[in-house]
Design a protein around this motif. Sequence first.
Motif: not given
Length: 827
Positions: A209-210, A256-257, A300-304, A325-328
């Motif tokens: 799906l990604m 990034h994804p 998908f919210g980290l590309w920047v 940082t949250l993605v950790a």
Amino acid sequence: MNTLERHRKLTAIWSSRPGLRGLFSTVNHTDLGKLFLGTAFFFFLVGGVLAMLIRAQLATPHSAFAGPEIYNQIFTMHGTIMMFLFAIPTFEGLAIYLLPKLLGTRDLAFPRLTAYGYWCYVFGGTMLLASMVLGIAPDGGWFMYPPLTGPLFSPGINTDFWLIGITFVEISAIAAAVEITVSILKYRAPGMSLAKMPIFGWYALVTALMILTGFPPLILGSILLELERAFGLPFFQADLGGDSLLWQHLFWLFGHPEVYIIFLPAAGVISTVLPVMCRTTILGYGWIVASAVALAFLSFGLWVHHMFTTGIPHMGLAFFSAASTLVAVPTGVQIFAWIGTMWKGRPNLRLPMLHLLGFFFTFVIGGLTGVMVAVVPFDWQAHDTAFVTAHLHYVLFGGFVFPILAGLYYWLPHASGRRRFFRLGELAFALIFIGFHVTFMAMHWVGLLGQRRRISTYLPEDGWTTINLISSIGSFVLAIGIAMVIIDLVLQACTARRSLRNPWGAGTLEWAMMTPPPAYNFASLPQVSSREPLTDDPELAVRLARGEGYLAEPKHGWRESLTVDIATGKPDFHVIYPSNTRLPILMAAVTGVFFLSLLLKFYWTVPIAVIGVAALAWRWAWSLGRKEDLPPQSIGHDLELPNQTGVDRSPSWWGSVFLLTANATFFGSLLFGFAFLWTVAPGWPPPAWFAASPVELALGLAGAGLSVVGIRRALRANLGGGDVRTWLAATLAGVVAVGIAAGAIVLRAPAPDTHAYGATLLVLGGYALFHAALTALMVAFLSARVARGFTSPVRRAEFPVVNLWIDYLAVISALVLAMAHLPALLT
């Protein structure tokens, strides 16, 4: 029917032809999975050789090993091969080989689509390798930032090889993602609900799906940049209303994804192999699944965070730094679940376990450095240095290569039916582990000292010589270790020492069959009541071979399987697969002619290739289906199911749903690009708006409405046994009206080479026109099928598929018409 007779009949039905004829015509998932993996590891070797050339160049200052132009080609091709031709295809190959076996079925949802995707991958990868052999390989970095890669600064064909070749390869990724998604959701053993699905299936589903939502932005960016290079459409030229930052947004919306698309399948391997190595069950199954899904959403919210130095507003910096940082957190949940699994079990330090331990040590370091570069002040200092390159390799090599090597050693007895004889693997692991950490820990160090990445030389007084030499020595130790792994795998595959059927004592279904696996996987399909059916019933393999499961009696020479309800795993319909054919390789070759025509600027052959693809697709689809109604089919255990042609949501319907998901993501990225240029790029508003026409707008909207109503009325008429031809004609007329309105936008758009507004309108109109032509072809095909007796009130599965595409055309055409006509009407 006894076991041996059943085996012979199923083998005759499912097996591929011997020799090269079988290679070019096989649609069997076992064959194609092995081909994917073998081809991917060939590209891995090529990429590894290029890495050695990079380290040879950087081992000493003022090295004359490779000049700047050749060096740029080497590091660009190294990154491109590893990201696009090794990592993603390795996941595809592993999933294609394993999923039907893990899920307790006989093949994937669309075997011919799998074969088409493989050949697109081979031809696209060959195109890129040919550019390297000819000395005209891409040289703008694997990220291809404009304006460096625009027509002004890269006038040669090098960049075009990347843009067109990667787009060709990504057809394979999209095809595999559709295939994997539908297979996991619908093609499982009876009783295998989502909660009982092997955890690798969850990881593969999330990854697929990604891919469907992550790859389209890059495909769009590649198309826009190629249009700029070939026809001068100024999407990335600031003086003409474009903006080079648009490429970075589109690229990193994919890029990034992509990191997590690479990591998640490896995490699936870890979650499958680790419990077996620890002689226990996975700890926190539900938490791991939830964290994998959360990781997919967050990615998908980290590309920047790849663009912290581009001058974006401070509020954006703060938001994306916090998200990075949250993605950790979900990653940490998985790490702790794996540690807990080892804690409650009894780890056995066999070779797959060694590679898993190598993963833990390496990936945690990569994760920690990832948190470091998520902090904006540090990122401003480390950006574009060798530190970032080292971090990337710790995440990708540690998070992908170590788990994949563990998986290879774990499943090689399954694929080959043989066990290890020579013991090179342990020494190879030691060399890989030591060589990797020497190489990239030194790169962290030299990056903190200020060495930029992508440089081809440096001065002795920079103070980097000793560190670079150490790094280069480590890289060659790593290369020796990889070479020993390959030798070890080949020796294991070729030696005659037979392996036990289940040498690891695993509980999942892939071990409930002969090894190496037969073409049909299971002589009869199992009934599943837990996540580890083989642990519950050690005699399951014998009982399935005796025909005590579903679909045990071969009949009519059919390749039979069944599908299940998505949530509960209850059987819902009977499936007959198509047989072997050369259509996939032929269609991939003609698709290759289309891309080569664009690359070589032979534009007169482009429409010929398009017609060829359409003709082969027509032939492909025409060979499916039946002219007679099939009664409900007995699948055993006193259960009868309708055939796939007699259901509303057939496999083709589900495939269209997920293909349209990727399509909608592409369209959404196009709308994002239009809005970005409108609000951010200099030179807006444009010199002139599109001249609005209420007549064209009304024609397009009325056509969209007519097509939607027409196909629904046709579907109802077919169910009632009435004449559908009138309603199909109305549907076709509506589609043609939409095509005329979209064509008018293409023809009347402001000069596309003078401002990005006109160029963007041209692409939007072309997108709607392409879909109008595609749906018109589908309606014509359906009309021909009706005329030739391929449909009936029972055989109705093709109508809902066309209905989906008509609905999609109506939505996107309405949006395109509104974006073209409303600005002028409102001003």
